[in-house]
Design an enzyme around this catalytic site. Structure first.
Site, PDB file in Angstrom:
ATOM      1  N   SER A  63       1.103  -1.147  -0.063  1.00 22.78           N
ATOM      2  CA  SER A  63      -0.141  -0.308  -0.037  1.00 22.78           C
ATOM      3  C   SER A  63       0.803   1.400   0.447  1.00 22.78           C
ATOM      4  CB  SER A  63      -0.542  -0.227   1.093  1.00 22.78           C
ATOM      5  OG  SER A  63      -1.513  -1.037   1.203  1.00 22.78           O
ATOM      6  N   LYS A  66       0.436   3.152  -2.885  1.00 18.97           N
ATOM      7  CA  LYS A  66      -0.752   4.425  -3.042  1.00 18.97           C
ATOM      8  C   LYS A  66      -0.416   5.797  -2.953  1.00 18.97           C
ATOM      9  CE  LYS A  66      -4.086   0.813  -1.250  1.00 18.97           C
ATOM     10  NZ  LYS A  66      -4.160   0.335  -0.160  1.00 18.97           N
ATOM     11  N   TYR A 188      -3.838  -2.435  -9.904  1.00 14.54           N
ATOM     12  CA  TYR A 188      -3.825  -2.394  -8.505  1.00 14.54           C
ATOM     13  C   TYR A 188      -2.400  -3.475  -8.077  1.00 14.54           C
ATOM     14  CZ  TYR A 188      -5.417  -1.859  -3.583  1.00 14.54           C
ATOM     15  OH  TYR A 188      -4.591  -2.150  -2.873  1.00 14.54           O
ATOM     16  N   TYR A 240      -4.238   4.058   8.140  1.00 13.03           N
ATOM     17  CA  TYR A 240      -5.802   3.494   8.527  1.00 13.03           C
ATOM     18  C   TYR A 240      -6.180   3.850   9.574  1.00 13.03           C
ATOM     19  CZ  TYR A 240      -3.030   0.978   4.885  1.00 13.03           C
ATOM     20  OH  TYR A 240      -2.051  -0.076   3.642  1.00 13.03           O
ATOM     21  N   VAL A 258       1.094  -3.555   4.225  1.00 18.07           N
ATOM     22  CA  VAL A 258       1.609  -4.797   4.215  1.00 18.07           C
ATOM     23  C   VAL A 258       2.908  -6.075   4.304  1.00 18.07           C
ATOM     24  CG1 VAL A 258      -1.234  -4.956   4.806  1.00 18.07           C
ATOM     25  CG2 VAL A 258      -0.119  -6.347   2.604  1.00 18.07           C
TER      26      VAL A 258
HETATM   27  N1  GLN Z   1      -2.630  -6.031  -1.565  1.00 28.01           N
HETATM   28  C1  GLN Z   1      -2.517  -5.228  -0.427  1.00 28.01           C
HETATM   29  C2  GLN Z   1      -4.519  -5.398  -0.722  1.00 28.01           C
HETATM   30  O1  GLN Z   1      -4.812  -5.084  -1.271  1.00 28.01           O
HETATM   31  C3  GLN Z   1      -2.408  -4.258  -0.158  1.00 28.01           C
HETATM   32  C4  GLN Z   1      -2.558  -3.835   1.448  1.00 28.01           C
HETATM   33  C5  GLN Z   1      -2.459  -2.953   1.609  1.00 28.01           C
HETATM   34  O2  GLN Z   1      -0.652  -2.391   2.263  1.00 28.01           O
HETATM   35  N2  GLN Z   1      -2.627  -2.685   3.740  1.00 28.01           N
HETATM   36  O3  GLN Z   1      -5.244  -5.478   0.337  1.00 28.01           O
END
Ligand code: GLN
Length: 304
Positions: A63, A66, A188, A240, A258
């Site tokens: 993420s 993003k 994505y 988050y 993650v």
């Molecule tokens: N690829 C993961 C997802 O879309 C990324 C989530 C994350 O890093 N928080 O669930």
């Protein structure tokens, strides 16, 4: 400031935390990453780089991507982006579906999965080849032409990506996704699969510490106002539903993934990236958050 000494001190102080979190296990390629990997890299806007531990080793940025796709979309679409995605913290897990129905398919912010899907959708809509342009953008920002997608991770994300598919289809039912969900999810999952090191990421985020301008090339990525706003979003939404705790303990804009990485910036000073694969209950690197807390405490820097 003796960054090398500070980074070494931090590495020693956080060592007892390794073993207290949980490596992401929703796909095999992430579950197999050794839990005791640990690295930090700092790049200052005048070009100095300081590292400790596994700072040169590549990991899955997940993420963290993003932030980069958001910067690309904000640059090309500007304020119109806010018609499709909000700018409020969600107070919910990163992959939550519940808020979307009450809020008519408009995700709370660009850094939860639903919001990032809208951002990536906007890149697809405005661009013939989003996978290539995301890769070109990341390579340019980090100055590393070797950076690539990990296609095995992308494939595996797709296999286990039912919740992300659900988010995309759900938003499409509100006409807030323009492309086909299969095409959107392919881009994505690829952006999440990017493999980068702490050194690469500390360089890639540097434009956000420098009013939107890449320090060593003077290339303008975002306007001063856009860079400030991107940092505000990282501050309020980057971790988050633990964003408030991160602001309280660390006090600088940051974004987690993650894969166990966290990028953060000290505006006017530096970009930093820490990597430690074990996560806390919110999906943020447990030791990574503590590392950044110690960093801002020991250096005395904060944006407040
Ligand atoms: N690829 C993961 C997802 O879309 C990324 C989530 C994350 O890093 N928080 O669930």
């Amino acid at each position: 400031m003796n960054y090398t000494k500070i980074l070494e001190e931090i590495k020693e102080e956080v060592a007892p935390l390794i073993g207290k979190g949980k490596v992401a296990n929703y796909i095999p390629a992430l579950a197999s990453v050794p839990n005791n990997k640990y690295g930090i890299a700092i790049t200052t806007i005048n070009g100095n780089c300081y590292t400790v531990g596994d700072a040169e080793e590549e990991f899955s940025i997940q993420s963290i991507s993003k932030v980069f796709t958001f910067a690309m979309a904000f640059k090309s679409i500007g304020e119109k982006l806010w018609q499709r995605v909000g700018k409020e913290p969600s107070g919910n897990p990163f992959n939550s579906l519940v808020q979307l129905e009450k809020e008519n398919g408009i995700p709370r912010n660009p850094f939860i999965n639903a919001g990032a899907l809208v951002v990536t959708d906007s890149l697809i809509h405005n661009n013939f080849n989003p996978k290539k342009s995301i890769l070109d953008f990341i390579r340019k920002l980090s100055g590393n032409q070797q950076i690539n997608y990990n296609t095995e991770i992308a494939r595996s994300e797709n296999e286990y990506g039912h919740r992300n598919y659900a988010l995309a289809h759900f938003m499409k039912s509100y006409n807030n996704i323009y492309s086909e969900p299969d095409e959107l999810l392919d881009v994505y999952f690829h952006q999440c699969s990017l493999s980068m090191s702490c050194v690469d990421l500390s360089k890639a985020v540097l434009f956000l510490a420098n009013h939107g301008v890449v320090p060593n090339t003077d290339e303008i990525i975002l306007t001063t106002s856009q860079a400030k706003r991107t940092n505000s979003l990282m501050m309020t939404c980057g971790m988050y539903d633990a964003s408030g705790d991160f602001a309280f303990r660390v006090g600088i804009p940051g974004k987690s993934g993650v894969g166990g990485g966290i990028i953060a910036v000290i505006p006017g000073e530096l970009g930093i990236c820490v990597w430690s694969p074990e996560l806390d209950e919110f999906g943020n690197s447990l030791t990574g958050v503590k590392t950044l807390e110690l960093f801002t405490t020991k250096t005395g820097v904060s944006i407040f």
